[in-house]
Structure formats: C-alpha cells, structure tokens
Scaffold this active site. Structure first.
Site, PDB file in Angstrom:
ATOM      1  N   SER A  38      51.508  38.612   4.549  1.00 48.35           N
ATOM      2  CA  SER A  38      52.070  37.735   3.525  1.00 48.35           C
ATOM      3  C   SER A  38      50.964  37.116   2.667  1.00 48.35           C
ATOM      4  O   SER A  38      50.200  37.836   2.036  1.00 48.35           O
ATOM      5  CB  SER A  38      52.951  36.664   4.184  1.00 48.35           C
ATOM      6  N   ASP A  75      63.003  42.327   1.605  1.00 43.41           N
ATOM      7  CA  ASP A  75      61.929  41.355   1.403  1.00 43.41           C
ATOM      8  C   ASP A  75      61.666  41.248  -0.094  1.00 43.41           C
ATOM      9  O   ASP A  75      61.503  42.271  -0.774  1.00 43.41           O
ATOM     10  CB  ASP A  75      60.675  41.841   2.136  1.00 43.41           C
ATOM     11  N   HIS A  93      61.086  39.784   5.575  1.00 48.45           N
ATOM     12  CA  HIS A  93      59.799  39.110   5.502  1.00 48.45           C
ATOM     13  C   HIS A  93      59.549  38.284   6.763  1.00 48.45           C
ATOM     14  O   HIS A  93      60.411  37.541   7.228  1.00 48.45           O
ATOM     15  CB  HIS A  93      59.717  38.195   4.282  1.00 48.45           C
TER      16      HIS A  93
END
Length: 407
Positions: free
Chosen positions: A190, A347, A377
């Site tokens: 991320s 995501d 995610h």
C-alpha cells in the site's frame, strides 16, 4: 419480557444494518470482511468525533485502536531474533534467522503501509509477516519504522526510507549482517509499496550507491493522486476496507493539506482538462492505453472541463515522482529492479499497480503482475490470527515463493 425481546430485536436489526454492505460476489469471505469493515468504520468515526471536539487528532485515535488490536496477535516464528536499531538515525528492526553468521544470506527491506499515517510495524501482523519472510527465505529482513503523519509529512517518510536503504546497502553494513550484496530486495504494501517503488527508483539512479536492489515487491501499491476516477476507483469506490474518500484523505494528510479538498480531488477538479501543469504527466497515467481491456470494462475517464488550478499550485508534490512513482520518467524506470506487483480486483488501487507494471515493461523492466480476482485492499495483512482471510494467506505464500525463486 416482551419489551426486552423487542429491544433485543431492534438492536440486532440496527447492528445488522450497520454491518451489512453490498459486496461483489467474487470477493473473499464477504461476511468476515463486512464485520472487519464495520469495526474499522466505527474506529474512523470515533477518530473524527474526537478530532472535531479537539480531544485528539483523528489519526492518533485510529492508530491507538489499531495498536491495541495488533497487540492481540501472538508472536510467531519465535526462533527469529529481532533487533531494534538506528540506520542513519532512522528506526528499523532487523530480523535474523538462526544459524551460522558465516553463511551469506538474502535480505529483504520491508516498508509497511497504512496511508503513511497508521500501523505499527513492530507489532502484530507486520511483525508476523516479517518473521515469516525471514523464516521461509532464511533471509535477513529489515523493517523501516519511519515517522508518520500527522507528526511529519512528505517528504519526511520518503527521506527516512531512502536513508535507511542507503545505509543498509553499504557494503560494510551488509557484511556485518552476512548479507549477499547481489541478493537484496525492497518490499512494501500500500503506502509502503509507494515508498518501496520510490526508493527503488532513487537507488537505481544513485551513482553513489554501489549496491543496488535486485528486486522490488510492490503489494497493492498507491502510486498516484492525479486521477481518482480510474476504472478501479470507479468500480471499487465503495468496497472496503479502502474507500475512495479514505484514500483521498490519506493523500491530503500525507501532503499536509486541508481535508476539505477531498470532494474536489475525488471529482478530479485538480486535474481538469484546463490544467496546463499536467501536459507532461497525462500520458504516464493514461489508463485507457496502459490497462488491459478486461479491467477497463465499460468505464470511461472522468475529467471535468474546468477545475481548481489552485490545488496543484498549493500541492506541487502531486506532480512529484518521489510522492507519486507512477509519474517517473522512462529513463528512471529503466534503472529500476525487476518487479513483482500484487493487485486485487476489488481494490481502488488495482489500476495504480497495473499501470505501473505496464510502464515498467515498456521501459524494459521484467515484471510479474500477480492478480487476485477475489482480492481486496489490505488482504496481505489479514493472513494471520485472529483476523485471517484465505486470499491473504494465498497472497503471502505466493509472493514469498516468488522471492524464494528469484532472490
């Protein structure tokens, strides 16, 4: 008794109403994700209330809750030794596998996610993940405990990760940890994937660094903030746990800007068609050319005719490749190491990763894009007790297996 039953029924209905949200059929373990998301939404709401009352910054409230939860995760692979130390003034934790130090090992530098603001890399799921990498790869793993927003903002997080990487890659430091200088990777998830990509670009172009990363592993990375209406942002804007508005808030917090701009940037007012500052950047994130048709589906670009030029002028970091690695020039990408990029269908950041994979390929870099049709995610951090998902377990096993094969 009837009153008690009635109240219980009403409470049950209210809880079910709060927890339930419509999810794509293919997503991994939807009911478990609903419960997780409802918990996280509640924590975010508590943070917003505390912030509005002047009691505490919203991020500190959220992070406190995350740390309390992560402290419940038991320590795994306890044979792995952990050492907390400074690399050029930056806090890191070094994980050492057991065995003889005379043997040269592989190494992974790991950079944690959390929107440049959340999570504790030395606790819970991130600690378990680093221990698993160290054990499965028989590798030295370094996790960077960079300072986070709101205490610091861009470029502090980036600078600290670069400093830690340059320190670790010094030949004498690698020798100290019995690391093979030809077998070092950088990895992040991320926002950590954002930092890992930016660090890989910097090290690749840095003539003062004799040792380079052999590989980069980017797990659902966030790589740009100029288009909040890519196909994946449109498709997954309301899919947990990273909603489009939340990602926009993370970006604004990272860049030390006013959160009131959230509604403007998710409508792409900062990148409207009349914004002359974007002339050199548009092709680098033209997803209609960079993405396969199977993920574009029926979605179309959304850029208003007129926008808010003040946003880009006040936030020049939006056009800075150190903050948005997808905007790097081709010659910079060409010097980047071989890449593994993990993406999830459900995501908002799916297209960031896929566009970057394509741009790296066009620059001559070998890329593996490991895509999960049931992925969402954050799934990699949900691969450990007490909150684990089957897709997270598979994703962790597969990316470690790729490292084992190629590092």
């Amino acid at each position: 008794m009837k009153l008690l039953c009635g109240i219980t029924l009403l409470l049950a209905v209210a809880v079910a109403y709060y927890i339930y949200i419509p999810l794509p059929r293919a997503i991994s373990e939807p009911w478990k994700l609903m419960v997780l998301d409802a918990t996280f939404r509640g924590v975010v709401s508590m943070g917003d209330v505390a912030h509005s009352l002047g009691l505490s910054h919203r991020v500190h409230v959220i992070n406190s809750a995350i740390i309390n939860f992560e402290s419940l995760v038991p320590v795994t692979n306890q044979e792995i030794q952990a050492e907390d130390i400074l690399f050029d003034g930056v806090h890191v934790r070094v994980y050492h596998p057991p065995g003889r130090k005379e043997k040269l090992r592989r190494a992974v530098m790991f950079i944690h996610g959390g929107g440049w603001a959340l999570c504790a890399p030395k606790l819970g799921s991130y600690d378990s993940l680093c221990r698993q990498m160290a054990a499965d790869l028989d590798a030295v793993v370094v996790t960077v405990d960079y300072r986070m927003a709101p205490d610091v903002h861009f470029p502090v997080q980036y600078d600290e990760c670069v400093r830690a990487a340059k320190h670790f890659l010094r030949p004498e430091v690698l020798a100290q940890y019995s690391v093979d200088p030809e077998r070092v990777a950088v990895c992040g998830d991320s926002a950590g994937g954002n930092l890992a990509a930016a660090v890989a670009q910097r090290i690749g172009m840095d003539n003062s660094t004799s040792v380079k990363f052999k590989l980069q592993v980017l797990i659902y990375p966030v790589l740009q903030a100029l288009d909040f209406n890519t196909a994946s942002y449109q498709q997954n804007q309301n899919v947990p746990i990273l909603y489009r508005t939340l990602m926009a808030r993370f970006w604004l917090e990272y860049l030390d800007s006013d959160l009131d701009l959230v509604h403007s940037i998710i409508k792409n007012k900062h990148t409207a068609q009349d914004q002359s500052l974007l002339s050199l950047s548009r092709s680098k994130l033209n997803w209609t050319n960079l993405l396969p048709k199977r993920v574009i589906k029926h979605y179309k670009p959304i850029f208003p005719l007129t926008g808010s030029p003040k946003i880009l002028k006040d936030l020049p970091a939006l056009l800075d490749a150190r903050a948005a690695p997808l905007l790097a020039e081709d010659e910079v990408l060409h010097m980047a190491p071989r890449a593994y990029i993990l993406t999830g269908e459900h995501d908002v950041l799916r297209d960031d990763g896929m566009m970057y994979a394509r741009r790296l390929e066009l620059a001559g870099v070998s890329v593996t894009n490991d895509h999960y049709e049931d992925g969402f995610h954050g799934c990699v951090t949900f691969a450990f007790w007490p909150c684990y998902f089957s897709v997270g377990i598979r994703a962790v096993q597969n990316y470690i297996a790729w490292l084992d094969e190629h590092l």
